[in-house]
Structures are given as C-alpha cells and as structure tokens.
Design a protein around this motif. Structure first.
Motif, mmCIF file in Angstrom:
data_model
loop_
_atom_site.group_PDB
_atom_site.id
_atom_site.type_symbol
_atom_site.label_atom_id
_atom_site.label_comp_id
_atom_site.label_asym_id
_atom_site.label_seq_id
_atom_site.Cartn_x
_atom_site.Cartn_y
_atom_site.Cartn_z
ATOM 1 N N ARG A 84 2.835 6.765 2.153
ATOM 2 C CA ARG A 84 2.619 8.145 2.744
ATOM 3 C C ARG A 84 1.416 8.774 2.514
ATOM 4 N NH1 ARG A 84 7.744 6.847 2.674
ATOM 5 N NH2 ARG A 84 8.052 6.453 0.482
ATOM 6 N N ARG A 85 0.975 9.737 2.960
ATOM 7 C CA ARG A 85 -0.266 10.485 2.591
ATOM 8 C C ARG A 85 0.191 11.997 2.866
ATOM 9 N NH1 ARG A 85 -1.327 5.911 1.472
ATOM 10 N NH2 ARG A 85 -3.322 4.765 2.101
ATOM 11 N N LEU A 86 -0.840 12.751 2.051
ATOM 12 C CA LEU A 86 -0.952 14.239 2.378
ATOM 13 C C LEU A 86 -2.452 14.603 2.598
ATOM 14 C CD1 LEU A 86 1.201 15.620 -0.657
ATOM 15 C CD2 LEU A 86 1.582 16.079 1.838
ATOM 16 N N PRO A 87 -3.185 14.235 3.716
ATOM 17 C CA PRO A 87 -4.265 14.324 4.062
ATOM 18 C C PRO A 87 -5.013 15.688 3.922
ATOM 19 C CG PRO A 87 -3.119 14.343 6.030
ATOM 20 C CD PRO A 87 -2.278 13.888 5.035
ATOM 21 N N ASP A 133 -3.814 11.196 -5.915
ATOM 22 C CA ASP A 133 -3.897 12.287 -4.643
ATOM 23 C C ASP A 133 -4.167 13.655 -4.840
ATOM 24 O OD1 ASP A 133 -2.017 14.112 -2.792
ATOM 25 O OD2 ASP A 133 -2.365 12.182 -1.594
ATOM 26 N N GLN A 135 -0.990 -2.191 -4.375
ATOM 27 C CA GLN A 135 -1.664 -0.545 -4.885
ATOM 28 C C GLN A 135 -0.542 0.167 -5.813
ATOM 29 O OE1 GLN A 135 -2.984 1.538 -1.502
ATOM 30 N NE2 GLN A 135 -4.510 -0.075 -0.994
ATOM 31 N N LEU A 185 2.932 8.133 -2.724
ATOM 32 C CA LEU A 185 1.443 8.585 -2.437
ATOM 33 C C LEU A 185 0.452 7.906 -3.275
ATOM 34 C CD1 LEU A 185 2.721 12.261 -2.176
ATOM 35 C CD2 LEU A 185 1.317 11.238 -0.335
ATOM 36 N N PRO A 186 -0.637 7.717 -2.871
ATOM 37 C CA PRO A 186 -1.625 6.868 -3.433
ATOM 38 C C PRO A 186 -1.968 7.390 -4.878
ATOM 39 C CG PRO A 186 -2.804 7.946 -1.653
ATOM 40 C CD PRO A 186 -1.332 8.189 -1.513
ATOM 41 N N TRP A 192 1.355 3.571 -6.939
ATOM 42 C CA TRP A 192 1.712 4.573 -6.293
ATOM 43 C C TRP A 192 2.212 5.720 -7.124
ATOM 44 C CZ3 TRP A 192 6.427 2.113 -2.796
ATOM 45 C CH2 TRP A 192 5.754 0.916 -2.076
ATOM 46 N N SER A 194 0.921 -1.141 0.139
ATOM 47 C CA SER A 194 0.104 -0.001 0.086
ATOM 48 C C SER A 194 0.887 1.459 -0.028
ATOM 49 C CB SER A 194 -1.032 0.063 1.223
ATOM 50 O OG SER A 194 -0.195 -0.019 2.687
ATOM 51 N N ALA A 195 0.284 2.300 -0.201
ATOM 52 C CA ALA A 195 1.187 3.646 -0.354
ATOM 53 C C ALA A 195 1.677 4.028 0.854
ATOM 54 C CB ALA A 195 0.303 4.738 -1.290
#
Length: 216
Positions: A49-52, A88, A204, A84-85, A206, A46-47
């Motif tokens: 990291r995130r930038l929520p 994004d 997933q 990141l997914p 990226w 799974s990705a």
C-alpha cells in the motif's frame, strides 16, 4: 482525501481510507484503515500500500487531514495503517501529530522466488490461462476469495501482464507459478507444488502505524 495545488490539477497527495464501526470489548469503535487493506493479496515481497505525496509539505497536509478526520469521529476511534514502505513521510508526519498515542511497528516481508527452471511451460496467452486457472485457484493464497482472484488474474492476462508457468507430468500439472509483469520487473504472485515458487527470500521492510483515541 486529496491534496492538489489548484483545481482540476493532478493530485499532489492522496489518502484513500475506509471507516467502519466495529464492536470491540463491548464498545463501539470506528476503525480507520487504508482502502484495500482487507482486499485481494498482491505479490508478496514489496509494501502493498501507499500514501502518495509529492513532497514533505504535501505529506504534512495529508497527515493534518487524517488528524482532522479522526478528531471529527463520534466516539472512540482506532487508526490502523499497515503495509506501507519504511520511511513513509505521511506516517512520520502523522505520528508526530498523534504524539505518544501512535505506535510504529516494522517487519521484513518475504518474497517468492521462481524455482520452476527451464522445464516449465511459460506463456502470457489469456486463452491458455483459462485452462490452467482452475488449478491455480485451488491453491490460492489463504483468505483470498476465488472469484476475486479469478477476475484479477484475467484482467492482468488481458493486459499482457501475467505469466502463467506450469510443470506437467503424466497429464497432471504438478507445479505452477503466476507472475505479474511490470515492464522488466517480474513479481511472482502465487504458486503450487514442490517447486512452484515455494522458495522465498527477504523482501522489503514494511511499516505500520496504530493509534486510538476519542473523537468529538
């Protein structure tokens, strides 16, 4: 970098970044990355990291903030946001602001598959993990520091979120697999041996964004 609707409220958007000066081709460059980009590798697939961001408007505000940050860098800078997914919204908004200088790349990750079968001895007991952990650490993921992984494994085990499974033969552990537990979701982390999660499957997709430029 935080976006919130009002003071003392829950953040609607968040970008945790690091900024480090590096010498590249004889020139000093400020490299901006996501916090944890070079940290302990988590479960593959799974990705990482995130930038929520709560909505497209907040994503745009975060992208604007990152652009302003880059514009204020003294001298040359390089932006490298990875892991990141796909899709994004912050990356999309940031790419639009940076224009032709932004380069997107995508790749599909690989995830581990638990192939230990019914013969494995499985447990979530933190005390039992201490006996097994040295063997797992001897087979740790490439580039991961032993002390970092030991601490992270112990924290997850104490919270009941780590399963350690082994296959013994003749008093020796011939295979094993650590799996992070997130409710009903199982995320194989790393293993060893011929059947220690060595099989993999598509994970997933990226996406990453790289750009470079000149600040003030």
């Amino acid at each position: 970098m935080v976006v919130e609707a009002h003071r003392h409220g829950r953040p609607a958007g968040l970008a945790l970044l690091t900024s480090r000066s590096q010498l590249r081709r004889g020139r000093l460059v400020t490299v901006v990355r996501l916090l944890g980009d070079d940290g302990v590798p988590g479960p593959p697939g799974s990705a990482p990291r995130r930038l929520p961001a709560a909505d497209p408007e907040v994503a745009g505000l975060l992208a604007e903030g990152i652009s302003d940050l880059l514009a204020g860098v003294r001298g040359r800078w390089q932006l490298d946001l990875s892991g990141l997914p796909l899709g994004d919204p912050v990356l999309a908004a940031l790419g639009a602001r940076l224009g032709t200088g932004a380069v997107f790349r995508s790749s599909r990750s690989r995830s581990l598959v638990d192939t230990l079968g019914t013969g494995a001895l499985r447990s979530t007991d933190p005390a039992l993990l201490e006996d097994r952990l040295p063997v797992f650490l001897d087979h740790r993921p490439a580039g991961a520091r032993r002390a970092d992984l030991r601490a992270l494994a112990r924290v997850h085990a104490a919270a009941g979120q780590l399963e350690h499974a082994v296959v013994p033969a003749g008093g020796v552990l011939t295979a094993g697999l650590l799996t992070l537990l997130d409710g009903p979701v199982r995320r194989p982390w790393w293993g060893f041996g011929p059947d220690g999660g060595s099989d993999d499957a598509p994970g997933q997709p990226w996406v990453s964004l790289t750009a470079s430029g000149q600040g003030r």
